[in-house]
Write a protein that holds these residues in place. Structure first.
Motif, PDB file in Angstrom:
ATOM      1  N   UNK A  69      22.625  12.398   3.226  1.00  0.00           N
ATOM      2  CA  UNK A  69      22.326  13.821   3.065  1.00  0.00           C
ATOM      3  C   UNK A  69      22.760  14.364   1.708  1.00  0.00           C
ATOM      4  N   UNK A  70      23.489  13.559   0.928  1.00  0.00           N
ATOM      5  CA  UNK A  70      24.043  14.074  -0.329  1.00  0.00           C
ATOM      6  C   UNK A  70      22.975  14.266  -1.399  1.00  0.00           C
ATOM      7  N   UNK A  71      21.885  13.545  -1.303  1.00  0.00           N
ATOM      8  CA  UNK A  71      20.863  13.628  -2.342  1.00  0.00           C
ATOM      9  C   UNK A  71      19.641  14.396  -1.880  1.00  0.00           C
TER      10      UNK A  71
ATOM     11  N   UNK B 208      15.178  11.832  -4.102  1.00  0.00           N
ATOM     12  CA  UNK B 208      16.112  10.882  -4.708  1.00  0.00           C
ATOM     13  C   UNK B 208      16.487   9.780  -3.726  1.00  0.00           C
ATOM     14  N   UNK B 209      16.741  10.163  -2.467  1.00  0.00           N
ATOM     15  CA  UNK B 209      17.089   9.172  -1.452  1.00  0.00           C
ATOM     16  C   UNK B 209      15.902   8.245  -1.203  1.00  0.00           C
TER      17      UNK B 209
ATOM     18  N   UNK C  28      25.671   8.282  -5.846  1.00  0.00           N
ATOM     19  CA  UNK C  28      26.818   8.873  -6.527  1.00  0.00           C
ATOM     20  C   UNK C  28      27.914   9.378  -5.624  1.00  0.00           C
ATOM     21  N   UNK C  29      28.109   8.737  -4.463  1.00  0.00           N
ATOM     22  CA  UNK C  29      29.142   9.225  -3.546  1.00  0.00           C
ATOM     23  C   UNK C  29      30.459   8.482  -3.666  1.00  0.00           C
TER      24      UNK C  29
ATOM     25  N   UNK D 286      19.808   9.644   7.693  1.00  0.00           N
ATOM     26  CA  UNK D 286      20.939   9.974   8.548  1.00  0.00           C
ATOM     27  C   UNK D 286      22.265   9.710   7.839  1.00  0.00           C
ATOM     28  N   UNK D 287      23.293  10.456   8.236  1.00  0.00           N
ATOM     29  CA  UNK D 287      24.674  10.152   7.872  1.00  0.00           C
ATOM     30  C   UNK D 287      25.351   9.547   9.101  1.00  0.00           C
ATOM     31  N   UNK D 288      26.287   8.643   8.870  1.00  0.00           N
ATOM     32  CA  UNK D 288      27.028   8.121  10.014  1.00  0.00           C
ATOM     33  C   UNK D 288      27.763   6.842   9.687  1.00  0.00           C
TER      34      UNK D 288
END
Length: 377
Positions: free
Chosen positions: A116-118, A122-123, A58-59, A211-213
């Motif tokens: 990292x949003x979830x 969920x991820x 959902x981003x 990870x985010x990136x």
């Protein structure tokens, strides 16, 4: 043989970037790649965005269009590519084909993920859905497959458990001096063996993190590191349907296709980035790709042959295990590491001396699809 070259590269640190949107992350990496190659936005003729999870978490929907708008390059050809955990390399493959065919003169390829949003559950569930539907319904996960394969590998080849832990120790050691790596700290073999069990015999430190990136590169037919070859292949989707739990057909086929038709052999490779989502995969892939015979990569690892100063340095930037694994960006970050190595951009403690040929493999799922790339300085 390819006439396509990587003229510029750039990436964000791989970390928890909860304060930035997925478009922001992608834009930062894109700007850094353009600046590195001294390209202007006006020169871009196509944008290829690799992203696996944005809709599911959902981003951002329509990410390729949103990024093109954010960069101010409306009017160019733009598309989004998804191939689960091999999304990044698949986006590069699309960009290489666009430039090689003449459909694009300057292709900007960007891979991005914001995991990292979830909530972790969920991820994890979003990633778990990439397995075969029957296996998903039965609760099987990628760590499950990796644990089963690790058990078979250790038993079949009479390999010690320390061999898997040595993969994690090596890759963490390599990441210490990598400023964009998620984990810039050493761990010992004992640390791996004493970490919590995830899927026996695999433990926490045998598994890559969430990870985010973002990572980006610019492709053209001008100066830069040459994409000597790039190829992909699918494998049997249902892992349970494979005749041998250690045979990853997509890895073998993609590797063979990458070396077919080029004047390069496996012995010519000076440095390799291998998809080590789990420690056992580094060993299996090195063997399927023909760098080592079946059942011998563990010995090479324990003998130090895959260390930075070994005969074939593997994952000098830390690999997925320590650099991190934002699905859409990973395959591109592997190529960026190779470009830095081949251009000699890195400090001595992190550089493979006199490297001229680099190899990377980015794998979707547990071998459902693989993309291999050969770079030459």
């Amino acid at each position: 043989m390819s006439n396509v070259r990587i003229g510029g590269v750039g990436m964000t640190p791989f970390e928890n970037a909860s304060d930035r949107s997925v478009v922001d992350l992608a834009g930062i990496a894109a700007e850094r790649a353009l600046e590195d190659g001294d390209y202007s936005r006006a020169e871009i003729t196509s944008v290829h965005v690799g992203n696996a999870l944005s809709e599911g978490l959902g981003t951002q929907a329509g990410l390729a269009n949103a990024l093109s708008s954010a960069l101010g390059v409306e009017g160019v050809r733009s598309d989004r590519i998804e191939n689960t955990s091999a999304t990044g390399a698949s986006a590069v493959h699309r960009g290489v084909e666009a430039v090689a065919s003449g459909q694009s003169d300057v292709a900007l390829v960007v891979g991005v993920e914001k995991m990292s949003v979830g909530e972790t559950a969920a991820v994890t569930d979003s990633i778990r859905q990439l397995v075969h539907p029957r296996e998903y319904e039965q609760g099987l996960t990628l760590p499950s497959f990796a644990g089963l394969a690790a058990n078979v590998y250790l038993d079949r080849y009479d390999a010690p458990r320390d061999a898997l832990a040595a993969v994690a120790e090596k890759n963490h050691r390599n990441a210490v001096d990598n400023p964009v790596a998620q984990f810039q700290k050493r761990i010992s073999v004992d640390d791996v063996l004493e970490s919590p069990v995830i899927a026996d015999p695999l433990r926490l430190y045998d598994c890559c993190p969430m990870t985010d990136g973002a990572a980006a590169l610019v492709l053209s037919r001008e100066e830069g590191v040459r994409v000597a070859s790039i190829a992909s292949a699918t494998g049997t989707h249902a892992v349970a349907a494979r005749s041998d739990p250690l045979a990853i057909e997509s890895v073998r086929l993609a590797g063979e296709r990458t070396f077919d038709g080029v004047d390069l052999e496996r012995d010519d490779v000076d440095v390799a980035c291998i998809h080590d989502a789990f420690t056992v995969l580094e060993l299996l892939e090195l063997e399927e790709l023909g760098f080592y015979d079946a059942g011998t990569a563990w010995e090479a690892t324990l003998d130090g042959k895959t260390r930075l100063d070994g005969e074939l340095p593997v994952n000098p930037g830390g690999g997925l295990k320590a650099r991190g694994h934002p699905l859409g960006a990973t395959g591109i970050s592997q190529l960026i590491e190779l470009v830095w190595q081949l251009r000699g951009d890195l400090p001595d403690q992190r550089r493979v001396p006199d490297a001229e040929v680099g190899f990377a493999i980015n794998v979707a799922g547990f071998g459902n699809n693989s993309v291999c790339t050969l770079l030459e300085s």
